[in-house]
Design a protein around this motif. Sequence first.
Motif, mmCIF file in Angstrom:
data_model
loop_
_atom_site.group_PDB
_atom_site.id
_atom_site.type_symbol
_atom_site.label_atom_id
_atom_site.label_comp_id
_atom_site.label_asym_id
_atom_site.label_seq_id
_atom_site.Cartn_x
_atom_site.Cartn_y
_atom_site.Cartn_z
ATOM 1 N N VAL A 67 2.669 12.944 -2.132
ATOM 2 C CA VAL A 67 2.657 11.653 -1.435
ATOM 3 C C VAL A 67 3.405 11.780 -0.110
ATOM 4 C CG1 VAL A 67 3.345 9.225 -1.575
ATOM 5 C CG2 VAL A 67 2.587 10.425 -3.637
ATOM 6 N N ILE A 68 2.858 11.148 0.914
ATOM 7 C CA ILE A 68 3.511 11.055 2.210
ATOM 8 C C ILE A 68 3.706 9.571 2.517
ATOM 9 C CG2 ILE A 68 1.342 11.047 3.527
ATOM 10 C CD1 ILE A 68 2.802 12.738 5.658
ATOM 11 N N ILE A 69 4.835 9.224 3.105
ATOM 12 C CA ILE A 69 5.037 7.837 3.511
ATOM 13 C C ILE A 69 4.487 7.694 4.926
ATOM 14 C CG2 ILE A 69 6.689 5.999 3.995
ATOM 15 C CD1 ILE A 69 8.409 7.101 1.742
ATOM 16 N N GLN A 70 3.442 6.906 5.036
ATOM 17 C CA GLN A 70 2.772 6.718 6.323
ATOM 18 C C GLN A 70 3.572 5.773 7.212
ATOM 19 O OE1 GLN A 70 -1.096 4.853 6.079
ATOM 20 N NE2 GLN A 70 -1.894 6.347 7.530
ATOM 21 N N SER A 71 3.847 4.562 6.709
ATOM 22 C CA SER A 71 4.646 3.612 7.471
ATOM 23 C C SER A 71 5.040 2.438 6.590
ATOM 24 C CB SER A 71 3.879 3.076 8.689
ATOM 25 O OG SER A 71 2.810 2.256 8.257
ATOM 26 N N VAL A 72 6.190 1.882 6.892
ATOM 27 C CA VAL A 72 6.618 0.611 6.309
ATOM 28 C C VAL A 72 7.073 -0.226 7.500
ATOM 29 C CG1 VAL A 72 8.215 -0.577 4.780
ATOM 30 C CG2 VAL A 72 7.335 1.672 4.126
ATOM 31 N N ARG A 73 6.392 -1.348 7.720
ATOM 32 C CA ARG A 73 6.682 -2.179 8.891
ATOM 33 C C ARG A 73 7.572 -3.357 8.507
ATOM 34 N NH1 ARG A 73 1.009 -1.677 9.182
ATOM 35 N NH2 ARG A 73 0.983 -3.817 8.484
ATOM 36 N N ASN A 74 8.513 -3.642 9.367
ATOM 37 C CA ASN A 74 9.368 -4.810 9.190
ATOM 38 C C ASN A 74 8.726 -5.989 9.905
ATOM 39 O OD1 ASN A 74 11.387 -6.694 8.917
ATOM 40 N ND2 ASN A 74 12.735 -5.753 10.427
ATOM 41 N N LYS A 75 8.195 -6.923 9.129
ATOM 42 C CA LYS A 75 7.603 -8.136 9.699
ATOM 43 C C LYS A 75 8.469 -9.344 9.364
ATOM 44 C CE LYS A 75 2.756 -6.723 9.401
ATOM 45 N NZ LYS A 75 1.463 -7.108 8.791
ATOM 46 N N SER A 76 9.694 -9.104 8.970
ATOM 47 C CA SER A 76 10.592 -10.182 8.576
ATOM 48 C C SER A 76 11.220 -10.855 9.795
ATOM 49 C CB SER A 76 11.694 -9.655 7.658
ATOM 50 O OG SER A 76 12.642 -8.918 8.405
ATOM 51 N N HIS A 77 11.994 -11.868 9.544
ATOM 52 C CA HIS A 77 12.653 -12.624 10.610
ATOM 53 C C HIS A 77 13.927 -11.949 11.104
ATOM 54 C CE1 HIS A 77 15.039 -13.751 7.120
ATOM 55 N NE2 HIS A 77 15.961 -14.201 7.949
ATOM 56 N N ALA A 136 -0.844 16.308 1.846
ATOM 57 C CA ALA A 136 -0.622 15.179 0.947
ATOM 58 C C ALA A 136 -1.943 14.744 0.322
ATOM 59 C CB ALA A 136 0.007 14.017 1.707
ATOM 60 N N ASP A 137 -1.851 14.207 -0.891
ATOM 61 C CA ASP A 137 -3.010 13.645 -1.587
ATOM 62 C C ASP A 137 -3.089 12.138 -1.385
ATOM 63 O OD1 ASP A 137 -3.716 16.174 -2.974
ATOM 64 O OD2 ASP A 137 -1.807 15.839 -3.997
ATOM 65 N N PHE A 138 -1.923 11.516 -1.221
ATOM 66 C CA PHE A 138 -1.837 10.068 -1.113
ATOM 67 C C PHE A 138 -0.888 9.683 0.012
ATOM 68 C CE2 PHE A 138 -2.981 10.935 -5.481
ATOM 69 C CZ PHE A 138 -3.966 9.995 -5.755
ATOM 70 N N ALA A 139 -1.162 8.547 0.634
ATOM 71 C CA ALA A 139 -0.279 7.987 1.661
ATOM 72 C C ALA A 139 0.238 6.636 1.175
ATOM 73 C CB ALA A 139 -1.014 7.816 2.971
ATOM 74 N N LEU A 140 1.522 6.408 1.348
ATOM 75 C CA LEU A 140 2.152 5.142 0.979
ATOM 76 C C LEU A 140 2.425 4.363 2.264
ATOM 77 C CD1 LEU A 140 3.375 3.534 -1.421
ATOM 78 C CD2 LEU A 140 5.553 4.613 -0.875
ATOM 79 N N ALA A 141 2.000 3.120 2.291
ATOM 80 C CA ALA A 141 2.202 2.275 3.474
ATOM 81 C C ALA A 141 2.465 0.847 3.031
ATOM 82 C CB ALA A 141 0.972 2.325 4.380
ATOM 83 N N GLY A 142 3.125 0.095 3.891
ATOM 84 C CA GLY A 142 3.368 -1.295 3.530
ATOM 85 C C GLY A 142 4.169 -2.055 4.553
ATOM 86 N N SER A 143 4.695 -3.212 4.107
ATOM 87 C CA SER A 143 5.439 -4.075 5.009
ATOM 88 C C SER A 143 6.484 -4.885 4.249
ATOM 89 C CB SER A 143 4.485 -5.022 5.741
ATOM 90 O OG SER A 143 3.829 -5.854 4.806
ATOM 91 N N ILE A 144 7.480 -5.347 5.005
ATOM 92 C CA ILE A 144 8.511 -6.251 4.501
ATOM 93 C C ILE A 144 8.338 -7.559 5.266
ATOM 94 C CG2 ILE A 144 10.978 -6.662 4.209
ATOM 95 C CD1 ILE A 144 11.351 -3.580 4.464
ATOM 96 N N ASN A 145 8.118 -8.638 4.549
ATOM 97 C CA ASN A 145 7.922 -9.963 5.146
ATOM 98 C C ASN A 145 9.005 -10.906 4.651
ATOM 99 O OD1 ASN A 145 5.106 -9.751 6.468
ATOM 100 N ND2 ASN A 145 4.851 -8.826 4.461
ATOM 101 N N SER A 146 9.219 -11.997 5.379
ATOM 102 C CA SER A 146 10.212 -12.975 4.933
ATOM 103 C C SER A 146 9.857 -14.365 5.447
ATOM 104 C CB SER A 146 11.617 -12.596 5.411
ATOM 105 O OG SER A 146 11.694 -12.699 6.820
#
Length: 191
Positions: A67-77, A136-146
Amino acid sequence: MAALMAVSLLAACSTKVSRVGAEEQIDVTDSWNATDSKLVADKMIEDMVTFPWLKEWEEKHDRKPRVIIQSVRNKSHEHIPVGTFINDLKRAMLKSGKMQFVSGGAEREAVREEREQQDVYATEKTRAEMGAETGADFALAGSINSTVQQASGKRVTFYQVDLELINLTTTEEAWYGQKKIKKVADKGGLF
């Protein structure tokens, strides 16, 4: 007399600092903190390894998925140190023993630069081989919202972290995880 008053005033205004364990939970505000980061990372990776994708992978392959971490974006306040959260995710993945982690981004570029330097300066027996990286076989991506709601001296801060695990060969979503945290703060100098 003035000197004594100045010393007394400085002593009254001094800050007392004490050391506590890094794992101890201390909330002084309703902002995202180290406890939130570790708690969310641990829970999400724990959930990830219980989904069917992992069992299916293990049945088809004779190794752990990479697994590779592609991106985690901060979309919080607020400002959230995403790098710290990503490191908590990496640790939780490796600690699970269910998958391998492949470095990407700036880390990978730094390793490639080191390998290029070794190609010139290290002996043939000791240099790292070019073209031998693990994909990598898989990429992990996501976001933090608030969201924040505030009324009558009370504030409720809601965080939602969404992560998805994507199969790099098929682009199928193998896993989707979501963790929510809600914090309540009563007025008392917090806002």
